[in-house]
Design a protein around this motif. Sequence first.
Motif, PDB file in Angstrom:
ATOM      1  N   THR A 267      43.621  30.211  -9.112  1.00  0.00           N
ATOM      2  CA  THR A 267      43.123  29.440  -7.969  1.00  0.00           C
ATOM      3  C   THR A 267      41.738  28.857  -8.235  1.00  0.00           C
ATOM      4  O   THR A 267      41.020  28.500  -7.295  1.00  0.00           O
ATOM      5  CB  THR A 267      43.079  30.321  -6.702  1.00  0.00           C
ATOM      6  OG1 THR A 267      42.286  31.487  -6.969  1.00  0.00           O
ATOM      7  CG2 THR A 267      44.480  30.736  -6.277  1.00  0.00           C
ATOM      8  N   LEU A 268      41.330  28.787  -9.500  1.00  0.00           N
ATOM      9  CA  LEU A 268      40.074  28.117  -9.823  1.00  0.00           C
ATOM     10  C   LEU A 268      40.176  26.636  -9.474  1.00  0.00           C
ATOM     11  O   LEU A 268      41.256  26.032  -9.546  1.00  0.00           O
ATOM     12  CB  LEU A 268      39.753  28.290 -11.308  1.00  0.00           C
ATOM     13  CG  LEU A 268      39.236  29.658 -11.758  1.00  0.00           C
ATOM     14  CD1 LEU A 268      39.147  29.704 -13.281  1.00  0.00           C
ATOM     15  CD2 LEU A 268      37.878  29.971 -11.133  1.00  0.00           C
ATOM     16  N   ASP A 269      39.053  26.055  -9.102  1.00  0.00           N
ATOM     17  CA  ASP A 269      39.012  24.646  -8.696  1.00  0.00           C
ATOM     18  C   ASP A 269      39.098  23.764  -9.940  1.00  0.00           C
ATOM     19  O   ASP A 269      38.116  23.591 -10.669  1.00  0.00           O
ATOM     20  CB  ASP A 269      37.719  24.376  -7.919  1.00  0.00           C
ATOM     21  CG  ASP A 269      37.732  23.004  -7.249  1.00  0.00           C
ATOM     22  OD1 ASP A 269      38.385  22.086  -7.792  1.00  0.00           O
ATOM     23  OD2 ASP A 269      37.073  22.871  -6.202  1.00  0.00           O
ATOM     24  N   ARG A 270      40.278  23.210 -10.166  1.00  0.00           N
ATOM     25  CA  ARG A 270      40.519  22.401 -11.359  1.00  0.00           C
ATOM     26  C   ARG A 270      39.643  21.156 -11.352  1.00  0.00           C
ATOM     27  O   ARG A 270      39.062  20.787 -12.388  1.00  0.00           O
ATOM     28  CB  ARG A 270      42.001  22.022 -11.414  1.00  0.00           C
ATOM     29  CG  ARG A 270      42.412  21.234 -12.646  1.00  0.00           C
ATOM     30  CD  ARG A 270      43.866  20.779 -12.548  1.00  0.00           C
ATOM     31  NE  ARG A 270      44.260  20.072 -13.753  1.00  0.00           N
ATOM     32  CZ  ARG A 270      44.843  20.643 -14.786  1.00  0.00           C
ATOM     33  NH1 ARG A 270      45.114  21.938 -14.762  1.00  0.00           N
ATOM     34  NH2 ARG A 270      45.157  19.918 -15.850  1.00  0.00           N
ATOM     35  N   ALA A 271      39.534  20.520 -10.205  1.00  0.00           N
ATOM     36  CA  ALA A 271      38.744  19.283 -10.117  1.00  0.00           C
ATOM     37  C   ALA A 271      37.271  19.578 -10.394  1.00  0.00           C
ATOM     38  O   ALA A 271      36.586  18.814 -11.098  1.00  0.00           O
ATOM     39  CB  ALA A 271      38.920  18.638  -8.739  1.00  0.00           C
ATOM     40  N   ALA A 272      36.750  20.665  -9.840  1.00  0.00           N
ATOM     41  CA  ALA A 272      35.345  21.017 -10.064  1.00  0.00           C
ATOM     42  C   ALA A 272      35.092  21.308 -11.535  1.00  0.00           C
ATOM     43  O   ALA A 272      34.037  20.935 -12.079  1.00  0.00           O
ATOM     44  CB  ALA A 272      34.975  22.224  -9.205  1.00  0.00           C
ATOM     45  N   LEU A 273      36.047  21.981 -12.202  1.00  0.00           N
ATOM     46  CA  LEU A 273      35.909  22.247 -13.629  1.00  0.00           C
ATOM     47  C   LEU A 273      35.827  20.957 -14.409  1.00  0.00           C
ATOM     48  O   LEU A 273      34.965  20.787 -15.295  1.00  0.00           O
ATOM     49  CB  LEU A 273      37.079  23.105 -14.119  1.00  0.00           C
ATOM     50  CG  LEU A 273      37.134  23.377 -15.627  1.00  0.00           C
ATOM     51  CD1 LEU A 273      35.877  24.113 -16.089  1.00  0.00           C
ATOM     52  CD2 LEU A 273      38.390  24.188 -15.975  1.00  0.00           C
ATOM     53  N   GLY A 274      36.712  20.000 -14.069  1.00  0.00           N
ATOM     54  CA  GLY A 274      36.687  18.713 -14.757  1.00  0.00           C
ATOM     55  C   GLY A 274      35.386  17.975 -14.538  1.00  0.00           C
ATOM     56  O   GLY A 274      34.822  17.378 -15.466  1.00  0.00           O
ATOM     57  N   ALA A 279      30.145  16.069 -16.537  1.00  0.00           N
ATOM     58  CA  ALA A 279      28.688  16.014 -16.366  1.00  0.00           C
ATOM     59  C   ALA A 279      27.975  16.471 -17.626  1.00  0.00           C
ATOM     60  O   ALA A 279      26.843  16.060 -17.893  1.00  0.00           O
ATOM     61  CB  ALA A 279      28.272  16.883 -15.178  1.00  0.00           C
ATOM     62  N   GLY A 280      28.641  17.304 -18.415  1.00  0.00           N
ATOM     63  CA  GLY A 280      28.057  17.758 -19.671  1.00  0.00           C
ATOM     64  C   GLY A 280      28.365  16.845 -20.836  1.00  0.00           C
ATOM     65  O   GLY A 280      28.054  17.198 -21.985  1.00  0.00           O
ATOM     66  N   GLY A 281      28.983  15.702 -20.584  1.00  0.00           N
ATOM     67  CA  GLY A 281      29.269  14.736 -21.641  1.00  0.00           C
ATOM     68  C   GLY A 281      30.550  15.018 -22.399  1.00  0.00           C
ATOM     69  O   GLY A 281      30.761  14.462 -23.486  1.00  0.00           O
ATOM     70  N   THR A 285      40.359  15.943 -20.565  1.00  0.00           N
ATOM     71  CA  THR A 285      41.799  15.664 -20.626  1.00  0.00           C
ATOM     72  C   THR A 285      42.530  16.810 -19.930  1.00  0.00           C
ATOM     73  O   THR A 285      41.997  17.918 -19.761  1.00  0.00           O
ATOM     74  CB  THR A 285      42.298  15.578 -22.075  1.00  0.00           C
ATOM     75  OG1 THR A 285      42.141  16.858 -22.721  1.00  0.00           O
ATOM     76  CG2 THR A 285      41.513  14.520 -22.863  1.00  0.00           C
ATOM     77  N   ASP A 286      43.802  16.525 -19.531  1.00  0.00           N
ATOM     78  CA  ASP A 286      44.593  17.580 -18.899  1.00  0.00           C
ATOM     79  C   ASP A 286      44.798  18.761 -19.846  1.00  0.00           C
ATOM     80  O   ASP A 286      44.780  19.923 -19.420  1.00  0.00           O
ATOM     81  CB  ASP A 286      45.958  17.027 -18.469  1.00  0.00           C
ATOM     82  CG  ASP A 286      45.849  16.103 -17.267  1.00  0.00           C
ATOM     83  OD1 ASP A 286      44.830  16.205 -16.533  1.00  0.00           O
ATOM     84  OD2 ASP A 286      46.762  15.297 -17.053  1.00  0.00           O
ATOM     85  N   GLU A 287      44.991  18.454 -21.125  1.00  0.00           N
ATOM     86  CA  GLU A 287      45.214  19.527 -22.102  1.00  0.00           C
ATOM     87  C   GLU A 287      43.980  20.431 -22.210  1.00  0.00           C
ATOM     88  O   GLU A 287      44.091  21.657 -22.300  1.00  0.00           O
ATOM     89  CB  GLU A 287      45.534  18.944 -23.477  1.00  0.00           C
ATOM     90  CG  GLU A 287      46.887  18.252 -23.571  1.00  0.00           C
ATOM     91  CD  GLU A 287      46.877  16.843 -22.967  1.00  0.00           C
ATOM     92  OE1 GLU A 287      45.773  16.351 -22.604  1.00  0.00           O
ATOM     93  OE2 GLU A 287      47.962  16.243 -22.858  1.00  0.00           O
ATOM     94  N   LEU A 288      42.789  19.836 -22.203  1.00  0.00           N
ATOM     95  CA  LEU A 288      41.559  20.618 -22.289  1.00  0.00           C
ATOM     96  C   LEU A 288      41.412  21.521 -21.076  1.00  0.00           C
ATOM     97  O   LEU A 288      41.123  22.724 -21.205  1.00  0.00           O
ATOM     98  CB  LEU A 288      40.354  19.685 -22.404  1.00  0.00           C
ATOM     99  CG  LEU A 288      38.967  20.369 -22.373  1.00  0.00           C
ATOM    100  CD1 LEU A 288      38.818  21.330 -23.551  1.00  0.00           C
ATOM    101  CD2 LEU A 288      37.855  19.331 -22.382  1.00  0.00           C
ATOM    102  N   VAL A 289      41.604  20.972 -19.877  1.00  0.00           N
ATOM    103  CA  VAL A 289      41.454  21.762 -18.656  1.00  0.00           C
ATOM    104  C   VAL A 289      42.498  22.869 -18.608  1.00  0.00           C
ATOM    105  O   VAL A 289      42.192  24.020 -18.256  1.00  0.00           O
ATOM    106  CB  VAL A 289      41.554  20.859 -17.414  1.00  0.00           C
ATOM    107  CG1 VAL A 289      41.540  21.710 -16.138  1.00  0.00           C
ATOM    108  CG2 VAL A 289      40.405  19.855 -17.387  1.00  0.00           C
TER     109      VAL A 289
END
Length: 348
Positions: A267-274, A279-281, A285-289
């Motif tokens: 239930t981690l916030d996928r959008a916030a992670l992306g 923001a860190g440059g 990608t979906d695969e990375l997340v």
Amino acid sequence: MRTPCLRCALVSASPTPDWPRVRLHVVTGKGGTGKSTVAASLALALASHGKNVLVCEVEGRQGIARMFDVDPLPYAERRIAQGLRSDADRAPGVVHALHIDPESALLEYLAMYYKLGRAGKALDRFGVIEFATTIAPGVRDVLLTGKVFEAVQRNSRNKGAIEYDAVVLDAPPTGRIGQFLNVSGELAGLAKVGPIKNQSDTMMTLFRSPRTAIHLVTVLEEMPVQETHDGIAELRAAGLPVGGVVVNSVRPRDIAEADLERARTATLDRAALGSDLAAGGVTVTDELVDGLLLQAREHAERRALEDEQRRLVDGFGVPVYELPRLAGGVDLGGLYELAATLRDQGMA
């Protein structure tokens, strides 16, 4: 790369040690848990109080020499390190090391107690000593523990030998430690009377006394924790003094419990992670997340298993100490870091 000079920076007020009466610290644990690392670190920690300490190994692996980056140890007490510094007013003690093999121990025993100098060496050349220690495995353990006993309780027969404030034994694994230390039981069918029987009884008096503590090393995994539990029960049944449990290679506890729960339940916030990655440059990608969320879930599950095993360890009824996992592995500088941790937790 850590360096030995870190001991100079690791100066702090240390708590009262938990084992002030102990002269012999026996360190055991399931293979792979890092018992040799703990034994070496404990020796350095004990020497921080200005004590002269001897660390012994009996398994023929020369692990102490490798950790301290010295030449392979002979059957002789060799100075290998200065202890961890504990305060500005007291100079640290010295750590010596000894690699004990049963053949050399028997030759020394024959020379000290039976004056068989050249005759003992002749027996060695003819293979009699190797034959004796092979045909009667119990004799081998008695010889190894006998030398440890001699180092703890020096007498006039060993003239000019160093008297140590503490001896640390890097002992066999937990599954064999009760048999290894129970020298009277090992000799029961071999020598019922005589000087060897008398010496084994004297050794058992030390091994069962408050001057000895048998510490067990584990990691937070099911099999090592279970073996530690069984080892404590076996030692207590044999009347041998259990010391503390050292939980080795503990992972950092730097993630909030709420975040771990969200990782476990996906239930981690996928959008916030992306957004944070972007923001860190980082190119998102979906695969990375997906990969990061999978790693987070696996880490959270691992932490839950470790926490369960830690609760079991806390229920053993003995003092518990923790050593962190060192990301760069254990070198000499790492040993001093671990020694400081043991000292600051009161183990030494």
